[in-house]
Design an enzyme around this catalytic site. Structure first.
Site, PDB file in Angstrom:
ATOM      1  N   THR A 241      44.510  70.389  67.428  1.00 21.48           N
ATOM      2  CA  THR A 241      43.364  69.904  66.653  1.00 21.48           C
ATOM      3  C   THR A 241      42.017  70.318  67.235  1.00 21.48           C
ATOM      4  O   THR A 241      41.006  70.273  66.537  1.00 21.48           O
ATOM      5  CB  THR A 241      43.399  68.367  66.547  1.00 21.48           C
ATOM      6  OG1 THR A 241      43.365  67.802  67.861  1.00 21.48           O
ATOM      7  CG2 THR A 241      44.646  67.902  65.809  1.00 21.48           C
ATOM      8  N   ASP A 242      41.993  70.715  68.510  1.00 28.05           N
ATOM      9  CA  ASP A 242      40.709  71.067  69.135  1.00 28.05           C
ATOM     10  C   ASP A 242      39.940  72.109  68.337  1.00 28.05           C
ATOM     11  O   ASP A 242      38.701  72.058  68.276  1.00 28.05           O
ATOM     12  CB  ASP A 242      40.933  71.600  70.557  1.00 28.05           C
ATOM     13  CG  ASP A 242      41.261  70.495  71.548  1.00 28.05           C
ATOM     14  OD1 ASP A 242      41.125  69.316  71.187  1.00 28.05           O
ATOM     15  OD2 ASP A 242      41.654  70.834  72.678  1.00 28.05           O
TER      16      ASP A 242
ATOM     17  N   THR B 140      49.052  69.906  70.173  1.00 26.36           N
ATOM     18  CA  THR B 140      49.619  68.587  70.439  1.00 26.36           C
ATOM     19  C   THR B 140      50.854  68.315  69.604  1.00 26.36           C
ATOM     20  O   THR B 140      51.816  67.696  70.076  1.00 26.36           O
ATOM     21  CB  THR B 140      48.560  67.502  70.169  1.00 26.36           C
ATOM     22  OG1 THR B 140      47.476  67.654  71.093  1.00 26.36           O
ATOM     23  CG2 THR B 140      49.136  66.102  70.324  1.00 26.36           C
TER      24      THR B 140
END
Length: 332
Positions: free
Chosen positions: A93-94, A17
């Site tokens: 961030t996943d 992201t």
């Protein structure tokens, strides 16, 4: 004489992201280079930190593989051996909590390896990427962060890779260390470390073989169907049990068979606290399962337990060594 040399930090960009921009069809996708990310950080030039940039990958965090992480770990080691004072990894961030712990396990050098990202992409008002990247670079460059292993820096908080978890799908304060809290905070651009883990596990060396480690979460009314269907597909297994490490009585048989054939680690699906070893004694309790050969994960959550188990298998460790690492580490 005081050391006036500028600290040297290497930033590896992996996408996510933090590096996403709008696409022609709507939505966002990873497109920005690591150089573009660093160039967009306000105040970085005033820190007197020498930043080197490596545009390593441009993929969503969900698409990273263990092969990617093996290559990343080797590249990080090369830069640290050449004299870098620290490393920052920007990514989606996943999978930050898993990536950071993977890097932490292989990091035996004192220099910090810091992972960060963003919850709000650069096209949004209040994008958090530049602030997180600046804080990560400042942490990686500072002597205070040495000998802490892998770190996650997010929203001006410093987390140990072995503790941190993503706990919210959209919040900018998604990263939390339930067991022990953050190690510290960024205060006026300087890392302030308030506590340190009492133990840290490392598994040095490169991967020598491809392995598959499964993760099965116990649910109410579980009959063991998923365990039986996937049993032959994995080299090892993590079971995320209820509470302190419990499973339904009717899956004890299949778990006993699996534990006799391959490493099976017992973790808690709760996200905080430790698996117990000797409190409950009913069929499917933690003491019953450990007696049947399952390996307690201690404070490691299921995702972290899977990463450690994968790392141990991929670097050639046998069943007995795996048990010793999990039960002897403290996992704090």
């Amino acid at each position: 004489m005081p050391d006036t040399r500028m600290p040297h930090v290497v930033v590896f960009g992996l996408g996510g992201t933090i590096a996403m921009t709008s696409t022609a069809n709507g939505g966002v996708a990873p497109a920005l280079s690591a150089e573009q990310l660093v160039a967009a950080v306000p105040g970085l030039a005033e820190t007197r930190i020498d930043v080197e940039v490596v545009d390593f990958r441009r993929v969503p965090g969900a698409s990273l593989s263990f092969d990617d992480l093996d290559e990343l770990a080797a590249a990080i080691e090369g830069h640290l051996a050449a004299g870098a004072d620290g490393v920052v990894v920007t990514k989606g961030t996943d999978t930050i909590e898993e990536t950071a712990f993977f890097l932490d396990l292989g990091q035996t050098r004192p220099e910090p390896v810091v992972v960060t990202g963003a919850m709000r992409n650069p096209t949004m008002a209040g994008a958090d990427g530049p602030a997180n990247l600046l804080a990560a670079i400042q942490t990686a460059a500072h002597p205070t962060a040495r000998d802490l292993g892998g770190l996650v820096v997010f929203a001006d908080e410093i987390h140990a890779a072995s503790r941190v978890r993503k706990t919210h799908s959209t919040s900018g304060h998604t990263f939390v260390s339930a067991n022990g809290g953050p190690l510290g905070y960024l205060v006026e651009g300087r890392p302030q470390v308030l506590n340190k883990p009492t133990t840290r596990v490392t598994v040095p060396g490169a991967s020598t073989r491809q392995v598959e480690v499964g993760l099965v979460t116990m649910v109410l009314g579980d009959t063991g169907t998923l365990l039986r269907a996937t049993a032959d597909q994995f080299d090892a297994l993590v079971v995320a049990g209820f509470g302190v490490g419990h499973v339904p009585a009717n899956v004890v048989g299949i778990l006993t068979e699996l534990a006799a054939a391959k490493p099976v680690v017992l973790a808690s699906r709760t996200g905080a606290g430790s698996v117990l070893t000797r409190t409950y004694a009913f069929p499917g309790s933690e003491s019953d399962l450990i007696a049947r050969g399952l390996i307690p994960a201690g404070f490691l959550d299921p995702l972290k337990a899977r990463i450690l188990l994968h790392r141990l298998l991929a670097t050639g460790h046998d069943h007995n060594t795996i048990r010793a690492v999990f039960t002897g580490s403290g996992n704090a």
